[in-house]
Each structure stands twice: as C-alpha cells, then as structure tokens.
Design a protein around this motif. Structure first.
Motif, PDB file in Angstrom:
ATOM      1  N   ILE A   1      18.615   9.602  22.300  1.00 31.04           N
ATOM      2  CA  ILE A   1      18.140   8.734  23.379  1.00 31.04           C
ATOM      3  C   ILE A   1      19.177   7.643  23.653  1.00 31.04           C
ATOM      4  CG2 ILE A   1      16.296   7.189  24.135  1.00 31.04           C
ATOM      5  CD1 ILE A   1      14.362   8.771  22.361  1.00 31.04           C
ATOM      6  N   HIS A   2      19.806   7.156  22.611  1.00 34.98           N
ATOM      7  CA  HIS A   2      20.861   6.144  22.767  1.00 34.98           C
ATOM      8  C   HIS A   2      22.010   6.697  23.604  1.00 34.98           C
ATOM      9  CE1 HIS A   2      24.073   3.329  21.637  1.00 34.98           C
ATOM     10  NE2 HIS A   2      23.120   2.483  21.267  1.00 34.98           N
ATOM     11  N   ARG A   3      22.447   7.926  23.320  1.00 32.35           N
ATOM     12  CA  ARG A   3      23.526   8.546  24.096  1.00 32.35           C
ATOM     13  C   ARG A   3      23.114   8.716  25.554  1.00 32.35           C
ATOM     14  NH1 ARG A   3      24.263  11.700  19.393  1.00 32.35           N
ATOM     15  NH2 ARG A   3      22.950  13.349  20.267  1.00 32.35           N
ATOM     16  N   ALA A   4      21.873   9.120  25.766  1.00 38.19           N
ATOM     17  CA  ALA A   4      21.392   9.293  27.137  1.00 38.19           C
ATOM     18  C   ALA A   4      21.432   7.972  27.901  1.00 38.19           C
ATOM     19  CB  ALA A   4      19.971   9.853  27.119  1.00 38.19           C
ATOM     20  N   LEU A   5      21.081   6.879  27.233  1.00 44.46           N
ATOM     21  CA  LEU A   5      21.128   5.567  27.867  1.00 44.46           C
ATOM     22  C   LEU A   5      22.558   5.195  28.259  1.00 44.46           C
ATOM     23  CD1 LEU A   5      20.031   2.822  28.714  1.00 44.46           C
ATOM     24  CD2 LEU A   5      20.044   2.145  26.301  1.00 44.46           C
ATOM     25  N   VAL A   6      23.504   5.400  27.357  1.00 43.62           N
ATOM     26  CA  VAL A   6      24.901   5.074  27.649  1.00 43.62           C
ATOM     27  C   VAL A   6      25.417   5.930  28.809  1.00 43.62           C
ATOM     28  CG1 VAL A   6      27.250   5.054  26.721  1.00 43.62           C
ATOM     29  CG2 VAL A   6      25.347   4.255  25.307  1.00 43.62           C
ATOM     30  N   GLU A   7      25.022   7.196  28.844  1.00 41.22           N
ATOM     31  CA  GLU A   7      25.409   8.072  29.952  1.00 41.22           C
ATOM     32  C   GLU A   7      24.876   7.543  31.277  1.00 41.22           C
ATOM     33  OE1 GLU A   7      23.901  11.869  28.864  1.00 41.22           O
ATOM     34  OE2 GLU A   7      25.379  12.195  27.270  1.00 41.22           O
ATOM     35  N   LEU A   8      23.639   7.075  31.280  1.00 40.93           N
ATOM     36  CA  LEU A   8      23.051   6.546  32.507  1.00 40.93           C
ATOM     37  C   LEU A   8      23.758   5.266  32.950  1.00 40.93           C
ATOM     38  CD1 LEU A   8      19.248   7.086  31.769  1.00 40.93           C
ATOM     39  CD2 LEU A   8      20.626   8.285  33.464  1.00 40.93           C
ATOM     40  N   LEU A   9      24.115   4.432  31.994  1.00 41.26           N
ATOM     41  CA  LEU A   9      24.815   3.189  32.316  1.00 41.26           C
ATOM     42  C   LEU A   9      26.221   3.445  32.833  1.00 41.26           C
ATOM     43  CD1 LEU A   9      23.766   1.074  29.200  1.00 41.26           C
ATOM     44  CD2 LEU A   9      23.106   0.587  31.559  1.00 41.26           C
ATOM     45  N   GLY A  10      26.868   4.467  32.296  1.00 42.31           N
ATOM     46  CA  GLY A  10      28.245   4.749  32.663  1.00 42.31           C
ATOM     47  C   GLY A  10      29.241   3.801  32.030  1.00 42.31           C
ATOM     48  N   LYS A  11      28.807   3.042  31.040  1.00 42.77           N
ATOM     49  CA  LYS A  11      29.674   2.110  30.319  1.00 42.77           C
ATOM     50  C   LYS A  11      28.971   1.696  29.040  1.00 42.77           C
ATOM     51  CE  LYS A  11      28.080  -1.806  33.127  1.00 42.77           C
ATOM     52  NZ  LYS A  11      28.511  -2.920  34.010  1.00 42.77           N
ATOM     53  N   PRO A  12      29.673   1.058  28.103  1.00 43.42           N
ATOM     54  CA  PRO A  12      29.037   0.670  26.850  1.00 43.42           C
ATOM     55  C   PRO A  12      27.905  -0.329  27.041  1.00 43.42           C
ATOM     56  CG  PRO A  12      31.434   0.609  26.659  1.00 43.42           C
ATOM     57  CD  PRO A  12      31.130   0.788  28.111  1.00 43.42           C
ATOM     58  N   ILE A  13      26.939  -0.299  26.155  1.00 42.67           N
ATOM     59  CA  ILE A  13      25.848  -1.269  26.196  1.00 42.67           C
ATOM     60  C   ILE A  13      26.392  -2.694  26.093  1.00 42.67           C
ATOM     61  CG2 ILE A  13      23.894  -2.133  24.830  1.00 42.67           C
ATOM     62  CD1 ILE A  13      23.108   0.769  24.335  1.00 42.67           C
ATOM     63  N   ALA A  14      27.420  -2.889  25.286  1.00 44.90           N
ATOM     64  CA  ALA A  14      27.999  -4.214  25.097  1.00 44.90           C
ATOM     65  C   ALA A  14      28.611  -4.791  26.367  1.00 44.90           C
ATOM     66  CB  ALA A  14      29.046  -4.169  23.992  1.00 44.90           C
ATOM     67  N   ASP A  15      28.841  -3.944  27.365  1.00 49.62           N
ATOM     68  CA  ASP A  15      29.397  -4.394  28.640  1.00 49.62           C
ATOM     69  C   ASP A  15      28.334  -4.460  29.737  1.00 49.62           C
ATOM     70  OD1 ASP A  15      31.899  -4.508  27.478  1.00 49.62           O
ATOM     71  OD2 ASP A  15      32.450  -2.480  28.116  1.00 49.62           O
ATOM     72  N   SER A  16      27.063  -4.283  29.366  1.00 47.48           N
ATOM     73  CA  SER A  16      25.985  -4.153  30.342  1.00 47.48           C
ATOM     74  C   SER A  16      24.994  -5.311  30.259  1.00 47.48           C
ATOM     75  CB  SER A  16      25.232  -2.834  30.116  1.00 47.48           C
ATOM     76  OG  SER A  16      26.106  -1.722  30.174  1.00 47.48           O
ATOM     77  N   SER A  17      24.532  -5.750  31.417  1.00 47.41           N
ATOM     78  CA  SER A  17      23.544  -6.825  31.488  1.00 47.41           C
ATOM     79  C   SER A  17      22.145  -6.235  31.619  1.00 47.41           C
ATOM     80  CB  SER A  17      23.834  -7.741  32.674  1.00 47.41           C
ATOM     81  OG  SER A  17      23.796  -6.999  33.886  1.00 47.41           O
TER      82      SER A  17
END
Length: 223
Positions: free
Chosen positions: A15-31
C-alpha cells in the motif's frame, strides 16, 4: 483525482508503494492535509481522543505519520463559516488529502455542505487517501449495515465518484471486524458491484482503472 481507498490506512509495504506511485514523488517531498471530520459522526470514534490521535499521527492507522513534508488540518465543519479564498487555494496546492474513518454519511454531508465535494472534479493531480469511511464516501452507497448517523436525505447514498461499494475491515470468523458471511449479506443488499477487504488491503483508482493492492484478503462481488 487519484484515489487510494484503504480499510485501515497505509498498513504495509504494498500500500505504501501504491501511495508513492500515485504521488509521483517521495512522501518526504509531498504536502498533506488531514480531514478528521468523519470521526465526529460515529458514536464509537469521536469527538475526543481518537480525533487527536488521527491528527497527531498517534493512531493505529498509518497516514499522518508517514513522514510528509508538511501536514495541515482541514476541518470540513468549519469551512461554511469562512471565505473560500482562505481554504480553496490551500487544497489546490496540497499533494494529498488524508481522510479519517468514522461515519461515511456524516463525512459525505459535510463534504457537500463545505463545498469540497464540488471542488473534487478539478483536483486532477491530488491524491485522496481514505481510511474506512474516508474511502466509502467515494462510493455510490454504503449499505444500511453501515448507517449510524442519518443524513437529511435519509438514505445511504454517498458521492458516487467510483462505481463500486466497499465493506472494510474484513476479518477471520470470530475476530473483530466484519466476517465474510456478514460481507456477503451486505453485498446482496447493495445492488451493484462491491468489494470486501481486510485491513491489509486497499483499492487504487486512477482515471477509472481499479487495482486491488493487498497483502491480505479481499473479495470482489461483481453485482
């Protein structure tokens, strides 16, 4: 809008990988903005300590505590009392909306009352991560089994962003949650396609394409 509809949050690596795929960038770079509203409508959830646990990232459902660049709170019940100019730009600029579980009909009501529901079609790049009721609100209806708070319209209909319904928290017989027998009975009353999924499962939806992401158990009810 890109959807990750979960039973219990980002519970595993898939599920974590799926989230990063949806974001298109690392979680650490996402608001992120977290939406606790659904919790207030459910008698077993909030208000109180459970709302604080979700907002602060101290719940058992990994969402707020994943290492975001920034996290804010979007409380839908407050939005009708403030100007749209104060919150709409913030939502448009945010990468992901983290939506708590609780009561799906209460959440749906306040999404409509606040104007967030009307904003959704324009949020093409935004990721919606829904926990339990936070995912169920995107379906056509939740089924009478899940009705706790009764909306003014009186029925169990929700936003219908996707064309299937969800029974979360599928569990082994005798364990806390919904048994397969209960899920099958629920699905029989939905009159449409549906999924039952356990807490290790999520449903990813992009441009109408549905993908089940799971390290656990789930079942599709085609009709």
């Amino acid at each position: 809008m890109r959807l990750l509809l979960t039973s219990a949050g980002v519970k595993n690596a898939s599920i974590h990988r799926a989230l990063v795929e949806l974001l298109g960038k690392p979680i650490a770079d996402s608001s992120a903005l977290c939406i606790p509203t659904a919790q207030y409508g459910h008698p077993m959830v909030g208000p109180g300590v459970r709302a604080w646990q979700f907002i602060s990232g101290n719940s058992e459902n990994p969402m707020v505590d994943l290492g975001w660049k920034s996290v804010g709170v979007l409380e839908l019940t407050a939005l009708p009392s403030i100007d749209e100019e104060r919150w709409v730009p913030m939502v448009r600029e945010t990468d992901v909306l983290l939506v708590a579980g609780g009561d799906a009909l209460y959440l749906c009501h306040w999404m409509r009352q606040s104007g967030l529901a009307d904003l959704l079609p324009s949020l093409s790049e935004t990721v919606w991560v829904g926990l339990s009721a936070g995912g169920m609100v995107m379906t056509p209806r939740i089924g009478e089994d899940f009705v706790q708070w009764r909306p003014p319209a009186g029925d169990d209909s929700t936003l219908g962003i996707v064309d299937f319904s969800i029974c979360p928290h599928l569990a082994q017989e005798g364990m806390p949650g919904n048994s397969m027998a209960e899920a099958e009975q629920w699905a029989a009353g939905i009159s449409g396609p549906a999924y039952a999924m356990d807490d290790e499962t999520a449903i990813k939806v992009v441009d109408g394409t549905v993908e089940v992401v799971s390290e656990g158990h789930w079942k599709h009810f085609p009709y």
